[in-house]
Design an enzyme around this catalytic site. Structure first.
Site, PDB file in Angstrom:
ATOM      1  CD  GLU A  16     -80.456 -12.474  37.560  1.00  0.00           C
ATOM      2  OE1 GLU A  16     -80.244 -12.013  36.712  1.00  0.00           O
ATOM      3  OE2 GLU A  16     -80.771 -13.673  37.957  1.00  0.00           O
ATOM      4  CB  SER A 146     -77.046 -10.644  37.094  1.00  0.00           C
ATOM      5  OG  SER A 146     -78.169 -10.459  36.328  1.00  0.00           O
ATOM      6  CE1 TYR A 213     -77.015  -5.704  34.126  1.00  0.00           C
ATOM      7  CE2 TYR A 213     -76.068  -7.182  35.822  1.00  0.00           C
ATOM      8  CZ  TYR A 213     -76.840  -7.169  34.778  1.00  0.00           C
ATOM      9  OH  TYR A 213     -77.384  -8.185  34.191  1.00  0.00           O
ATOM     10  NE  ARG A 251     -75.900 -10.916  26.599  1.00  0.00           N
ATOM     11  CZ  ARG A 251     -76.147 -10.589  27.895  1.00  0.00           C
ATOM     12  NH1 ARG A 251     -77.005  -9.759  28.284  1.00  0.00           N
ATOM     13  NH2 ARG A 251     -75.587 -11.587  28.860  1.00  0.00           N
ATOM     14  CG  ASP A 253     -73.840 -14.171  27.151  1.00  0.00           C
ATOM     15  OD1 ASP A 253     -73.972 -13.448  26.173  1.00  0.00           O
ATOM     16  OD2 ASP A 253     -74.311 -14.068  28.160  1.00  0.00           O
ATOM     17  CD  GLU A 265     -76.083 -17.095  31.625  1.00  0.00           C
ATOM     18  OE1 GLU A 265     -77.139 -17.340  32.457  1.00  0.00           O
ATOM     19  OE2 GLU A 265     -75.211 -16.394  31.721  1.00  0.00           O
ATOM     20  CG  ASN A 267     -78.117 -13.995  28.915  1.00  0.00           C
ATOM     21  OD1 ASN A 267     -78.070 -14.118  30.309  1.00  0.00           O
ATOM     22  ND2 ASN A 267     -77.145 -14.231  28.077  1.00  0.00           N
ATOM     23  N   GLY A 271     -80.422  -8.099  29.721  1.00  0.00           N
ATOM     24  CA  GLY A 271     -80.322  -6.784  30.286  1.00  0.00           C
ATOM     25  C   GLY A 271     -80.897  -5.450  29.393  1.00  0.00           C
TER      26      GLY A 271
END
Length: 305
Positions: A16, A146, A213, A251, A253, A265, A267, A271
């Site tokens: 990543e 990612s 992204y 974060r 998900d 997930e 995080n 990002g």
């Protein structure tokens, strides 16, 4: 009064790296130069971290993946008594391991997709996996992010090809049932839940690397569900955050299937590019990107490591 000297650490050695470079670039650009003396620190090798922190008071981590989100950098910084953004060593290492994270979530009553984990060298039979998970399954690196190395599998040949490919980048493969529904993401900062984002991928068939992204890769917008469901989402976000000992910010998900949230997930270093989810959530409340960075620094400086 002297400015806080912040080292923005980005790049790194994981798959990543390119995402990390973009995250760090955005952070450097938007940090308030009237308040901070900013140093750009690009890691090309593990040893770079030991030679690049002279005079740095605080580290803003823009890293992703291995040697970034897995607790190793965090342990180095704690040994050097340098405060940093994001979760600590324990939470970082736990959340990097999807298998362990899912076991913890299950113990706390947080829904998550059915899964099996396969270590390199172990036998895994497609028919047995499909019998447990269903024929619509997904394989991914156990310690990746990612959406790098993700494979959707529809038959036996694709199953074994996916395992072979993933073992080139990780020593363990996570195989899950595919949950079809609405993808949502929820930022949480210092234990406070922020507006939920709904994600509708356009550049890929799911919220993959391109969707995350590339500009225009997905439609991402703040959504407020009916009270009972939103309350459950917020509560599960807090439960997940505290269950794995997160600090600072994260974060979470989820996938909404039949109006029930399933955790996908956690995080620990979300990002921070111009298209990232956490800045979009805070922007909905009138918080600018620069103000968000101030907030994350302030929260992180309060943590006792």
């Amino acid at each position: 009064m002297s400015k806080l000297k912040i080292g923005v650490v980005r790049g790194g050695i994981s798959s990543e790296r390119e995402v990390s470079l973009k995250s760090g670039e955005g952070i450097i650009r938007e940090l308030n130069k009237d308040k901070y003396d900013v140093k750009d620190i690009v890691l090309n090798d593990k040893n770079d971290i030991f030679t690049s922190l002279d005079g740095v008071d605080f580290v803003f981590l823009g890293l992703h993946g291995k040697f970034g989100e897995d607790g190793k950098i965090q342990a180095i910084l704690e040994t050097m008594d340098i405060p940093y953004t994001g979760c600590g060593v324990l939470a970082s290492s736990l959340c990097m391991d999807k298998d362990i994270t899912k076991h913890i979530m299950r113990s706390y009553g947080v829904r998550t997709a059915k899964w099996i984990s396969v270590r390199e060298g172990e036998e895994c039979d497609y028919s047995e996996a499909a019998a447990y998970l269903g024929e619509d399954i997904i394989a991914k690196p156990n310690s990746g992010g990612s959406s790098v190395g993700v494979h959707f599998i529809k038959n036996e040949q694709e199953f074994y090809e996916a395992l072979k490919d993933i073992f080139t980048i990780d020593k363990e493969v996570m195989i899950e049932e595919v949950l079809r529904g609405v993808e949502i993401s929820v930022p949480i900062i210092d234990g406070k839940v922020y507006p939920t984002l709904c994600i509708e991928p356009k550049a890929g068939t799911f919220f993959d690397y391109a969707s995350k992204y590339e500009v225009g890769g997905a439609d991402e917008y703040v959504v407020e569900f009916e009270k009972e469901l939103q309350d459950e989402i917020n509560e599960l976000t807090k439960t997940a955050y505290h269950a794995v000992k997160c600090e600072g910010y994260a974060r979470i998900d989820f996938m909404l299937k039949d109006n029930k949230p399933y955790l996908m997930e956690i995080n620990t270093l979300p990002g921070m590019t111009m298209t990232s989810l956490v800045p979009k959530s805070l922007k909905h409340l009138g918080v600018s990107y620069s103000e968000l960075l101030d907030k994350l620094i302030e929260v992180s400086l309060k943590i006792k490591r």
